[in-house]
Design a protein around this motif. Structure first.
Motif: not given
Length: 461
Positions: A185-190, A223-224, A237-246
């Motif tokens: 998958l795309d790295e953000e969707i991962q 990494f992101q 942004r591709i991920a559903f949420y802001p990156i830091f929240t993951y």
């Protein structure tokens, strides 16, 4: 074999019965008379818009001819995307899933439409037409030639999201099938895929796997975040949420694993980590909303971990916190009653204080959408199971058995075999105190369990 009348035959019969000339029928349908003549002669294909106009004039419900149109336009004739695409949308909006399945099974013999079908599936998914989207994703996945493609991986991820059920066995199978595709998958969707996998394993209490996925999620986030610091700020942004929240969520998952393992001090440490993660400067409105959500979880979880660790003095501030956060009451009381059973606490005053909320559990009055439905349903079951144990330990056998039967009924209806077994086991320990009416209800529930295919054998106690 009896021949099915064509759409053209239906139209001609209607015109004869209504004594309509071609020009008059053209006028009332709004279709050019030359175009209409060519359609009736079979020399020109009919568009979906024209089909809907004619169907309306004939006084038939929209979609009446969709099955016939699918056969005539895409199975008996060479399909054309200009007509196929609006047909798929029309069927999806009316819930005519059999029509979609019939046509797509035929169309995907020709791989030239795979990319377009995938795009339509993505559109259906975004619009909430989930069942129609699932049909297309499965067909695209089955037809995908390049087994290492990102498109195939995304199809598998969407199928995983759409296939999740109340059955833990089904969810586990879906998770196992998705895992090999995550890295494609795309790295953000991962980030979303790993989070969703962890949530599934969380519902089935596979704690080692949850912790492993939480660590994987944190590595991918780091990494992101490193990439994010290097590239332009306005990248979409591709991920559903802001990156830091993951990263915060990964540590929340680790804390939940430690809670399940009764490692409450370690759970508190991970709570401190995710609170520190969300301390960012100049947050957006979206980011601030998520920050407040994590802070609220941290506050409630700290009370919980202290309580489960034997610190009874936090009960009162914990209850005050729940007054301000009523959507957390169900989760909190599962743990409060469990702590009462574990440490022999008297929590009658707390149960009385929140009785109006507790009476709304598992009804439409309860807030929906706050939790994943499987997790929410499991919390209902656990609450009634723990409350039954609490009442039975108080020697309040009548209410205790009634509450236990509620737990068994809920676990039965949601195929939660583990909680069904726990409820049956507890019932057996207190069976000497049940009434005839309660035993009759128990027997009916057991008969229902026995008729279901759980992969386990249910025996009467």
């Amino acid at each position: 074999m009896e021949l099915v009348p064509t759409i053209r035959a239906h139209i001609e019969k209607y015109m004869r019965e209504q004594n309509l000339k071609l020009q008059h029928f053209s006028d009332i349908t709004g279709i050019n008379v030359g175009t209409l003549s060519a359609i009736l002669k079979g020399s020109r294909p009919m568009s979906m818009n024209q089909l809907n106009q004619i169907t309306s004039v004939m006084g038939l419900e929209k979609g009446y001819f969709y099955e016939s149109y699918g056969v005539e336009s895409f199975i008996e004739s060479a399909p054309h995307w200009r007509r196929l695409e609006p047909y798929l949308y029309g069927c999806a909006e009316l819930g005519k899933l059999d029509c979609i399945q019939q046509v797509i099974t035929h169309v995907t013999d020709d791989r030239s439409y795979i990319e377009e079908l995938f795009d339509v599936a993505e559109s259906f998914f975004a619009r909430g037409l989930k069942e129609a989207a699932l049909i297309l994703y499965e067909c695209v996945a089955d037809s995908e030639k390049y087994q290492h493609s990102e498109r195939l991986a995304l199809c598998q991820y969407r199928i995983f999201l759409l296939h999740k059920t109340m059955s833990k066995f089904d969810n586990l199978a879906a998770a196992v099938q998705l895992e090999p595709y995550v890295a494609k998958l795309d790295e953000e969707i991962q980030l979303d895929a790993v989070k969703d996998l962890a949530n599934v394993y969380n519902t089935i209490h596979h704690w080692d796997k949850v912790y492993e996925l939480a660590e994987e999620l944190e590595r991918k986030v780091d990494f992101q975040l490193e990439l994010q610091s290097r590239r332009r700020k306005n990248k979409e942004r591709i991920a559903f949420y802001p990156i830091f929240t993951y990263k915060a969520y990964a540590n929340l998952l680790k804390a939940s694993v430690c809670e399940a393992r009764k490692q409450y001090e370690k759970a508190l440490e991970y709570t401190d980590v995710y609170v520190n993660v969300i301390e960012i400067s100049n947050p957006t409105e979206e980011e601030q909303e998520l920050i407040e959500r994590f802070k609220g979880w941290a506050q409630g979880n700290r009370y919980l971990y202290h309580l489960m660790n034997g610190n009874h003095e936090v009960i009162e501030p914990y209850l005050n916190y729940l007054d301000a956060n009523p959507h957390e009451i169900l989760t909190a009381f599962v743990n409060i009653v469990q702590a009462a059973n574990q440490h022999s606490l008297d929590i009658d005053s707390a149960l009385y204080r929140f009785d109006p909320y507790i009476k709304q559990f598992n009804t439409n009055m309860h807030l929906k959408g706050t939790y994943n439905m499987q997790m929410l349903n499991h919390r209902y079951i656990r609450f009634y199971y723990e409350l039954a144990k609490y009442r039975l330990n108080q020697q309040r056998y009548a209410t205790g058995i009634d509450t236990l039967l509620t737990s068994l009924e809920l676990s039965s209806s949601s195929n939660d075999d583990l909680m069904s077994i726990k409820s049956i086991d507890l019932y057996g320990k207190f069976r000497m105190y049940v009434t005839n009416q309660q035993d009759e209800q128990y027997t009916r529930l057991i008969e229902g369990l026995s008729s279901q295919n759980f992969g386990i054998r249910i025996k009467s106690v």
